[in-house]
Design a protein around this motif. Structure first.
Motif, PDB file in Angstrom:
ATOM      1  N   GLU A 294      43.808  33.255  77.759  1.00  0.00           N
ATOM      2  CA  GLU A 294      43.832  33.304  77.005  1.00  0.00           C
ATOM      3  C   GLU A 294      45.319  32.742  76.010  1.00  0.00           C
ATOM      4  O   GLU A 294      45.656  32.706  75.064  1.00  0.00           O
ATOM      5  N   GLY A 295      46.140  31.951  76.437  1.00  0.00           N
ATOM      6  CA  GLY A 295      46.871  31.211  75.902  1.00  0.00           C
ATOM      7  C   GLY A 295      48.321  31.662  75.654  1.00  0.00           C
ATOM      8  O   GLY A 295      48.432  31.326  74.214  1.00  0.00           O
ATOM      9  N   GLN A 296      48.355  32.433  76.423  1.00  0.00           N
ATOM     10  CA  GLN A 296      49.811  32.645  76.271  1.00  0.00           C
ATOM     11  C   GLN A 296      51.262  32.283  77.291  1.00  0.00           C
ATOM     12  O   GLN A 296      51.707  32.950  77.103  1.00  0.00           O
ATOM     13  N   PHE A 297      50.707  30.410  77.576  1.00  0.00           N
ATOM     14  CA  PHE A 297      52.103  30.374  78.405  1.00  0.00           C
ATOM     15  C   PHE A 297      52.539  29.450  76.884  1.00  0.00           C
ATOM     16  O   PHE A 297      51.668  29.554  76.307  1.00  0.00           O
ATOM     17  N   GLU A 298      53.925  29.148  77.215  1.00  0.00           N
ATOM     18  CA  GLU A 298      54.635  28.617  75.776  1.00  0.00           C
ATOM     19  C   GLU A 298      55.712  27.263  76.674  1.00  0.00           C
ATOM     20  O   GLU A 298      56.192  27.976  77.533  1.00  0.00           O
ATOM     21  N   LEU A 299      55.486  26.534  76.436  1.00  0.00           N
ATOM     22  CA  LEU A 299      57.072  25.650  76.833  1.00  0.00           C
ATOM     23  C   LEU A 299      58.243  25.625  75.659  1.00  0.00           C
ATOM     24  O   LEU A 299      57.980  25.449  74.573  1.00  0.00           O
ATOM     25  N   PHE A 300      59.062  25.850  75.993  1.00  0.00           N
ATOM     26  CA  PHE A 300      60.460  25.715  75.046  1.00  0.00           C
ATOM     27  C   PHE A 300      61.213  24.324  75.758  1.00  0.00           C
ATOM     28  O   PHE A 300      60.489  23.567  77.136  1.00  0.00           O
ATOM     29  N   TYR A 301      61.884  24.132  74.852  1.00  0.00           N
ATOM     30  CA  TYR A 301      62.212  22.005  75.866  1.00  0.00           C
ATOM     31  C   TYR A 301      64.191  22.686  75.626  1.00  0.00           C
ATOM     32  O   TYR A 301      64.612  22.961  74.864  1.00  0.00           O
ATOM     33  N   GLN A 302      64.942  21.827  76.345  1.00  0.00           N
ATOM     34  CA  GLN A 302      66.095  22.071  76.125  1.00  0.00           C
ATOM     35  C   GLN A 302      66.330  20.030  76.227  1.00  0.00           C
ATOM     36  O   GLN A 302      65.849  19.515  77.261  1.00  0.00           O
ATOM     37  N   PRO A 303      67.189  19.611  75.175  1.00  0.00           N
ATOM     38  CA  PRO A 303      67.436  18.509  75.300  1.00  0.00           C
ATOM     39  C   PRO A 303      68.728  18.446  76.409  1.00  0.00           C
ATOM     40  O   PRO A 303      69.463  18.878  77.379  1.00  0.00           O
ATOM     41  N   ILE A 304      68.399  17.325  77.000  1.00  0.00           N
ATOM     42  CA  ILE A 304      69.512  16.456  77.588  1.00  0.00           C
ATOM     43  C   ILE A 304      70.049  15.513  77.806  1.00  0.00           C
ATOM     44  O   ILE A 304      69.289  15.011  76.630  1.00  0.00           O
ATOM     45  N   MET A 305      71.501  15.862  77.028  1.00  0.00           N
ATOM     46  CA  MET A 305      72.189  14.620  76.495  1.00  0.00           C
ATOM     47  C   MET A 305      72.751  13.226  76.997  1.00  0.00           C
ATOM     48  O   MET A 305      72.914  13.033  78.831  1.00  0.00           O
TER      49      MET A 305
ATOM     50  N   GLU B 192      63.562  18.764  78.589  1.00  0.00           N
ATOM     51  CA  GLU B 192      63.179  19.340  79.634  1.00  0.00           C
ATOM     52  C   GLU B 192      62.452  20.095  79.371  1.00  0.00           C
ATOM     53  O   GLU B 192      62.507  21.545  78.723  1.00  0.00           O
ATOM     54  N   ALA B 193      60.403  20.332  79.903  1.00  0.00           N
ATOM     55  CA  ALA B 193      60.010  21.640  79.266  1.00  0.00           C
ATOM     56  C   ALA B 193      60.220  22.242  80.363  1.00  0.00           C
ATOM     57  O   ALA B 193      60.545  22.706  81.644  1.00  0.00           O
ATOM     58  N   LEU B 194      60.361  23.745  79.807  1.00  0.00           N
ATOM     59  CA  LEU B 194      60.954  24.923  80.836  1.00  0.00           C
ATOM     60  C   LEU B 194      59.965  26.144  79.916  1.00  0.00           C
ATOM     61  O   LEU B 194      59.966  26.319  78.775  1.00  0.00           O
ATOM     62  N   LEU B 195      59.299  25.931  81.533  1.00  0.00           N
ATOM     63  CA  LEU B 195      57.703  27.163  81.284  1.00  0.00           C
ATOM     64  C   LEU B 195      58.182  29.100  80.868  1.00  0.00           C
ATOM     65  O   LEU B 195      58.976  29.526  81.111  1.00  0.00           O
ATOM     66  N   ARG B 196      57.512  29.372  79.567  1.00  0.00           N
ATOM     67  CA  ARG B 196      57.380  30.745  79.310  1.00  0.00           C
ATOM     68  C   ARG B 196      56.267  32.182  79.345  1.00  0.00           C
ATOM     69  O   ARG B 196      55.537  30.680  79.016  1.00  0.00           O
ATOM     70  N   TRP B 197      56.142  33.011  79.041  1.00  0.00           N
ATOM     71  CA  TRP B 197      54.831  33.739  79.211  1.00  0.00           C
ATOM     72  C   TRP B 197      55.190  34.705  77.751  1.00  0.00           C
ATOM     73  O   TRP B 197      56.099  35.447  78.483  1.00  0.00           O
ATOM     74  N   ARG B 198      54.630  34.247  77.441  1.00  0.00           N
ATOM     75  CA  ARG B 198      54.674  35.052  76.223  1.00  0.00           C
ATOM     76  C   ARG B 198      53.297  36.662  76.178  1.00  0.00           C
ATOM     77  O   ARG B 198      52.422  37.172  75.678  1.00  0.00           O
ATOM     78  N   HIS B 199      54.022  37.663  76.978  1.00  0.00           N
ATOM     79  CA  HIS B 199      53.617  38.552  77.717  1.00  0.00           C
ATOM     80  C   HIS B 199      53.286  39.346  76.265  1.00  0.00           C
ATOM     81  O   HIS B 199      53.643  39.820  75.235  1.00  0.00           O
ATOM     82  N   PRO B 200      51.766  39.579  76.053  1.00  0.00           N
ATOM     83  CA  PRO B 200      51.531  41.315  74.923  1.00  0.00           C
ATOM     84  C   PRO B 200      52.299  42.197  75.549  1.00  0.00           C
ATOM     85  O   PRO B 200      52.804  42.414  73.596  1.00  0.00           O
ATOM     86  N   GLU B 201      52.628  42.864  76.478  1.00  0.00           N
ATOM     87  CA  GLU B 201      53.116  44.386  76.176  1.00  0.00           C
ATOM     88  C   GLU B 201      54.761  43.652  77.004  1.00  0.00           C
ATOM     89  O   GLU B 201      55.490  44.388  76.177  1.00  0.00           O
ATOM     90  N   ARG B 202      55.046  42.697  77.969  1.00  0.00           N
ATOM     91  CA  ARG B 202      56.417  42.666  77.825  1.00  0.00           C
ATOM     92  C   ARG B 202      57.374  42.093  77.043  1.00  0.00           C
ATOM     93  O   ARG B 202      58.918  41.514  77.966  1.00  0.00           O
ATOM     94  N   GLY B 203      56.655  41.615  76.368  1.00  0.00           N
ATOM     95  CA  GLY B 203      57.647  40.053  76.026  1.00  0.00           C
ATOM     96  C   GLY B 203      57.532  39.038  76.396  1.00  0.00           C
ATOM     97  O   GLY B 203      56.717  38.773  77.342  1.00  0.00           O
ATOM     98  N   LEU B 204      58.303  38.074  75.791  1.00  0.00           N
ATOM     99  CA  LEU B 204      58.447  36.514  76.173  1.00  0.00           C
ATOM    100  C   LEU B 204      59.215  36.251  77.859  1.00  0.00           C
ATOM    101  O   LEU B 204      60.564  36.942  78.138  1.00  0.00           O
ATOM    102  N   LEU B 205      58.882  36.166  78.917  1.00  0.00           N
ATOM    103  CA  LEU B 205      59.174  36.125  80.636  1.00  0.00           C
ATOM    104  C   LEU B 205      59.836  34.506  81.103  1.00  0.00           C
ATOM    105  O   LEU B 205      58.750  33.769  80.549  1.00  0.00           O
ATOM    106  N   ALA B 206      60.919  34.779  81.777  1.00  0.00           N
ATOM    107  CA  ALA B 206      61.005  33.927  81.983  1.00  0.00           C
ATOM    108  C   ALA B 206      60.321  33.460  83.626  1.00  0.00           C
ATOM    109  O   ALA B 206      60.200  34.307  84.198  1.00  0.00           O
ATOM    110  N   PRO B 207      59.907  32.124  83.800  1.00  0.00           N
ATOM    111  CA  PRO B 207      60.011  31.512  84.892  1.00  0.00           C
ATOM    112  C   PRO B 207      59.884  31.905  86.037  1.00  0.00           C
ATOM    113  O   PRO B 207      59.568  32.282  86.660  1.00  0.00           O
ATOM    114  N   ASP B 208      61.280  32.541  86.277  1.00  0.00           N
ATOM    115  CA  ASP B 208      61.615  33.023  88.120  1.00  0.00           C
ATOM    116  C   ASP B 208      60.663  34.905  87.631  1.00  0.00           C
ATOM    117  O   ASP B 208      60.646  34.712  88.926  1.00  0.00           O
ATOM    118  N   LEU B 209      59.902  34.920  86.659  1.00  0.00           N
ATOM    119  CA  LEU B 209      59.810  36.346  87.068  1.00  0.00           C
ATOM    120  C   LEU B 209      57.908  36.420  87.644  1.00  0.00           C
ATOM    121  O   LEU B 209      57.901  37.422  87.773  1.00  0.00           O
TER     122      LEU B 209
END
Ligand code: C2E
Ligand code: CA
Ligand code: CA
Ligand code: CA
Length: 275
Positions: A36-47, A58-75
């Motif tokens: 359903e496309g709930q995953f998103e990529l965030f990006y952090q610069p390397i200088m 660097e692409a860092l994965l996030r899960w925009r969960h409909p009930e639990r909000g934005l989840l970090a990858p370690d979860l």
């Protein structure tokens, strides 16, 4: 007379069942999220330390969960690895990230994290070649970040994969350097282009002479090996100055930016690089 073995098992059963059930729900939830496309990529610069301009995102994965909000990858990544979904999810990450990167200035590179489980898939090289081909991203802009866990399993097979990736023109970075057991022998045995010094060393930079010495030594070693050195987790100007002094070539951390959504990147590039 219920004080027998079964009595004991009955006592533990509910808790175990609950944990299994939660795991199974998360599994179902994650498969649906991918569909359903709930995953998103965030990006952090390397200088680039010298010019203080953005070198790579660097692409860092996030899960925009409909009930639990934005989840970090370690979860959720450990579960995705356990159930094998990481292969499919990792391919989604790679394709999304390559597509996003084609819209950045051509001098800006893309770093993508790979799980050890993805290296057990026979299709990994084809998957990466396919993503580059389909999105049109130049292979020289892609950097693959792996931890030494990837290297432990089957060294011969892993080396063959890394060599194929190098032949494609993709670069390889060792992530979380210094936290594992045999980082040094791996640097010798595998064709790394880049070493990312773990945040645990960077965060002590201001206070401890030991961290300064470690970073200085790693930087000089990597220089001799023709590898780029990145320090992760740079949060203060003091840390940044120390990195500059000790000869690190790239830096990443909240000092420059937190990871941001893809559509915030043009503004971030402007703010960091100047218009
Ligand atoms: P990592 O690859 O070591 O990524 C760096 C982590 O440090 C990120 O956490 C980032 O938000 C955080 N960070 C960056 N700068 C700073 C700083 O200055 N201070 C502090 N305290 N933290 C900083 P995040 O995004 O939660 O990712 C955690 C881990 O999840 C990553 O560690 C990586 O191992 C894994 N991961 C993320 N995205 C993916 C992915 O697409 N695939 C795979 N297989 N793993 C991923
Ligand atoms: Ca990483
Ligand atoms: Ca890292
Ligand atoms: Ca890490």
């Amino acid at each position: 007379a219920k004080a027998d073995g079964r009595g004991v098992w009955r006592y533990f059963e509910p808790a175990m069942n609950r944990r299994l059930q939660e795991r199974r729900l998360l599994e179902l939830d994650m498969r649906r999220a991918l569909a359903e496309g709930q995953f998103e990529l965030f990006y952090q610069p390397i200088m680039d330390v010298e010019t203080r301009r953005v070198k790579t995102f660097e692409a860092l994965l996030r899960w925009r969960h409909p009930e639990r909000g934005l989840l970090a990858p370690d979860l959720f990544i450990p579960v995705a690895e356990e159930i094998g979904l990481i292969v499919e999810l990792g391919e989604w990450v790679l394709r999304r990230a390559c597509a996003d990167a084609t819209r950045w200035p051509p001098g800006v590179g893309l770093a993508v994290n790979f799980s050890p489980v993805q290296f057990q898939s026979r299709h990994l090289v084809a998957q990466i070649a396919g993503a580059l081909c389909d999105t049109g991203l130049s292979p020289g802009r892609l950097e693959i970040e792996i931890t030494e866990n990837v290297l432990i399993k089957d060294k011969e097979a892993t080396l063959a994969i890394l060599q194929s990736l190098k032949a494609l023109g993709v670069r390889i970075a060792m992530d979380d350097f210094g936290t594992g057991y045999s980082s040094l022998s791996y640097l010798q045995a595998f064709p790394f282009d880049k070493v990312k010094i773990d945040r645990s060393f960077t965060c002590e930079l201001d206070q401890s002479r030991k961290s300064n010495a470690i970073i200085k030594a790693v930087a000089s070693m990597c220089d001799g090996l023709d590898m780029t050195v990145v320090a992760e987790g740079v949060e203060t100007e003091g840390q940044f100055e120390a990195l500059q002094r000790e000869g690190c070539s790239e830096a990443q951390g909240f000092l420059f930016s937190r990871p941001v959504a893809a559509d915030a990147l043009p503004a971030l590039l402007c703010a960091l690089n100047g218009a």
